[in-house]
Design an enzyme around this catalytic site. Sequence first.
Site, PDB file in Angstrom:
ATOM      1  N   ARG A 177      -2.676   9.519  -1.135  1.00  0.00           N
ATOM      2  CA  ARG A 177      -4.014   9.409  -0.570  1.00  0.00           C
ATOM      3  C   ARG A 177      -4.775  10.700  -0.907  1.00  0.00           C
ATOM      4  O   ARG A 177      -4.173  11.750  -1.165  1.00  0.00           O
ATOM      5  CB  ARG A 177      -3.961   9.243   0.948  1.00  0.00           C
ATOM      6  CG  ARG A 177      -3.226   7.986   1.423  1.00  0.00           C
ATOM      7  CD  ARG A 177      -3.184   7.958   2.949  1.00  0.00           C
ATOM      8  NE  ARG A 177      -2.563   6.745   3.461  1.00  0.00           N
ATOM      9  CZ  ARG A 177      -1.266   6.648   3.788  1.00  0.00           C
ATOM     10  NH1 ARG A 177      -0.467   7.712   3.636  1.00  0.00           N
ATOM     11  NH2 ARG A 177      -0.766   5.527   4.248  1.00  0.00           N
ATOM     12  N   LYS A 201      -0.093   9.506   7.161  1.00  0.00           N
ATOM     13  CA  LYS A 201      -0.675   9.107   8.438  1.00  0.00           C
ATOM     14  C   LYS A 201       0.358   9.220   9.556  1.00  0.00           C
ATOM     15  O   LYS A 201       1.540   8.964   9.354  1.00  0.00           O
ATOM     16  CB  LYS A 201      -1.195   7.666   8.347  1.00  0.00           C
ATOM     17  CG  LYS A 201      -2.432   7.529   7.461  1.00  0.00           C
ATOM     18  CD  LYS A 201      -2.975   6.118   7.511  1.00  0.00           C
ATOM     19  CE  LYS A 201      -4.265   5.994   6.713  1.00  0.00           C
ATOM     20  NZ  LYS A 201      -4.826   4.641   6.756  1.00  0.00           N
ATOM     21  N   HIS A 273      -8.840   6.781  -4.117  1.00  0.00           N
ATOM     22  CA  HIS A 273      -7.883   5.795  -3.618  1.00  0.00           C
ATOM     23  C   HIS A 273      -7.543   4.756  -4.682  1.00  0.00           C
ATOM     24  O   HIS A 273      -6.504   4.096  -4.607  1.00  0.00           O
ATOM     25  CB  HIS A 273      -8.449   5.105  -2.372  1.00  0.00           C
ATOM     26  CG  HIS A 273      -7.407   4.751  -1.357  1.00  0.00           C
ATOM     27  ND1 HIS A 273      -6.697   5.702  -0.647  1.00  0.00           N
ATOM     28  CD2 HIS A 273      -6.940   3.551  -0.939  1.00  0.00           C
ATOM     29  CE1 HIS A 273      -5.848   5.098   0.171  1.00  0.00           C
ATOM     30  NE2 HIS A 273      -5.983   3.794   0.009  1.00  0.00           N
ATOM     31  N   ARG A 276      -4.276   5.387  -6.224  1.00  0.00           N
ATOM     32  CA  ARG A 276      -3.166   4.946  -5.357  1.00  0.00           C
ATOM     33  C   ARG A 276      -2.952   3.441  -5.512  1.00  0.00           C
ATOM     34  O   ARG A 276      -1.806   2.975  -5.614  1.00  0.00           O
ATOM     35  CB  ARG A 276      -3.485   5.308  -3.907  1.00  0.00           C
ATOM     36  CG  ARG A 276      -2.447   4.860  -2.873  1.00  0.00           C
ATOM     37  CD  ARG A 276      -2.830   5.474  -1.531  1.00  0.00           C
ATOM     38  NE  ARG A 276      -2.195   4.836  -0.396  1.00  0.00           N
ATOM     39  CZ  ARG A 276      -1.020   5.191   0.114  1.00  0.00           C
ATOM     40  NH1 ARG A 276      -0.324   6.165  -0.452  1.00  0.00           N
ATOM     41  NH2 ARG A 276      -0.520   4.575   1.177  1.00  0.00           N
ATOM     42  N   HIS A 299       3.771   3.412   4.040  1.00  0.00           N
ATOM     43  CA  HIS A 299       3.259   2.404   4.965  1.00  0.00           C
ATOM     44  C   HIS A 299       4.233   2.215   6.119  1.00  0.00           C
ATOM     45  O   HIS A 299       5.443   2.096   5.903  1.00  0.00           O
ATOM     46  CB  HIS A 299       3.067   1.056   4.258  1.00  0.00           C
ATOM     47  CG  HIS A 299       1.910   1.037   3.317  1.00  0.00           C
ATOM     48  ND1 HIS A 299       1.769   0.103   2.306  1.00  0.00           N
ATOM     49  CD2 HIS A 299       0.807   1.825   3.231  1.00  0.00           C
ATOM     50  CE1 HIS A 299       0.654   0.330   1.652  1.00  0.00           C
ATOM     51  NE2 HIS A 299       0.053   1.360   2.189  1.00  0.00           N
ATOM     52  N   TYR A 308      -0.431  -5.921  -2.126  1.00  0.00           N
ATOM     53  CA  TYR A 308      -0.356  -5.660  -3.563  1.00  0.00           C
ATOM     54  C   TYR A 308       0.307  -6.809  -4.318  1.00  0.00           C
ATOM     55  O   TYR A 308       0.094  -6.945  -5.521  1.00  0.00           O
ATOM     56  CB  TYR A 308       0.375  -4.344  -3.820  1.00  0.00           C
ATOM     57  CG  TYR A 308      -0.436  -3.152  -3.377  1.00  0.00           C
ATOM     58  CD1 TYR A 308      -1.538  -2.729  -4.104  1.00  0.00           C
ATOM     59  CD2 TYR A 308      -0.122  -2.470  -2.205  1.00  0.00           C
ATOM     60  CE1 TYR A 308      -2.298  -1.650  -3.684  1.00  0.00           C
ATOM     61  CE2 TYR A 308      -0.874  -1.388  -1.784  1.00  0.00           C
ATOM     62  CZ  TYR A 308      -1.965  -0.989  -2.530  1.00  0.00           C
ATOM     63  OH  TYR A 308      -2.722   0.079  -2.111  1.00  0.00           O
TER      64      TYR A 308
END
Length: 327
Positions: A177, A201, A273, A276, A299, A308
């Site tokens: 990111r 995150k 992004h 990514r 994730h 994806y």
Amino acid sequence: MSDPTLPATPTTPTTPAERRQVAMAQPPLADADALLIESFLEAIWAENGLAKPTLASYRRDLQGFARWHNGRAGGLGGTDPAALYDYLQWRSRQRYSPRSTARLLSSLRAFHAWQVRRGARRDDPTALLEPPRLPRLLPKALSESQVEALLAAPDDSTDLGLRDRAMLELMYACGLRASELTDLSMGAVNLRQGVLRVTGKGNRDRLVPLGDEARHWVERYLAEARPRLAGGAVRDAVFIDGSAEALSRQQLWQLVKRYATGAGIDPQKISPHGLRHSFATHLLNHGADLRTLQMLLGHSSLSTTQIYTLVAREKLKQLHANHHPRG
């Protein structure tokens, strides 16, 4: 229900800049509301370890509503459902996007849930609010040839060009990111083992392999360009600008747009992004499994990674349509 205290707008804003101008024309933030927002952000950071961009979004959303609310009915802490409905209607007239409104509702829900948890109020005024329906947007990935052109765009004979080449190579090789790249510290790079320790995150750490090509460019940047850019200053950030300060996300955004233009890629269709997304899509196209991809992307849920597979499926459909005799 309308509010006569709201400033009149002669025309309906049509761009984000015009909407920000209208929002900033609201009354200044009351001190009590400002203190309440900061208390909430400190509490939710301690509870969930949210990333800086998420906290910044929460702050921006809550401050925007508090300015609009203007201290009525007990300020931000005394919000009622009618005020929230009025605010959503106002945002609709200002043409805010459904995605922006969905994020706002997430911020308001988190804030009022915190209010209920700490006993500041008994009811949650957001309980009956329905989030807007959002179209399922597939991530936009570059083709492999476009990525090659983008990576080759910087002039690596200059210090800044070498930095930018290393930066783009690293983003694509590791699926970072934008904030993960700009926040990357020297201690998180292990060139001997060829891995990065990335803090994503929720302050979750993950190890991501560099790959030979990215490692080559990062080694060159750290050995040649970074010492000259630092000019003797001690900096923890891996990627620094010409003033020896950590590169910002805004600077990164501008650089990616500039190099996209130089590589013949529409700058309106790419962002940091996008690299990514390209990383994830290309891995799947070359046989990576979802669980591995989930770990590499950081994730927390596999369902986030599964988007994806739809991108890869659309690509297969397109190839079939273009090349099959009965496509």
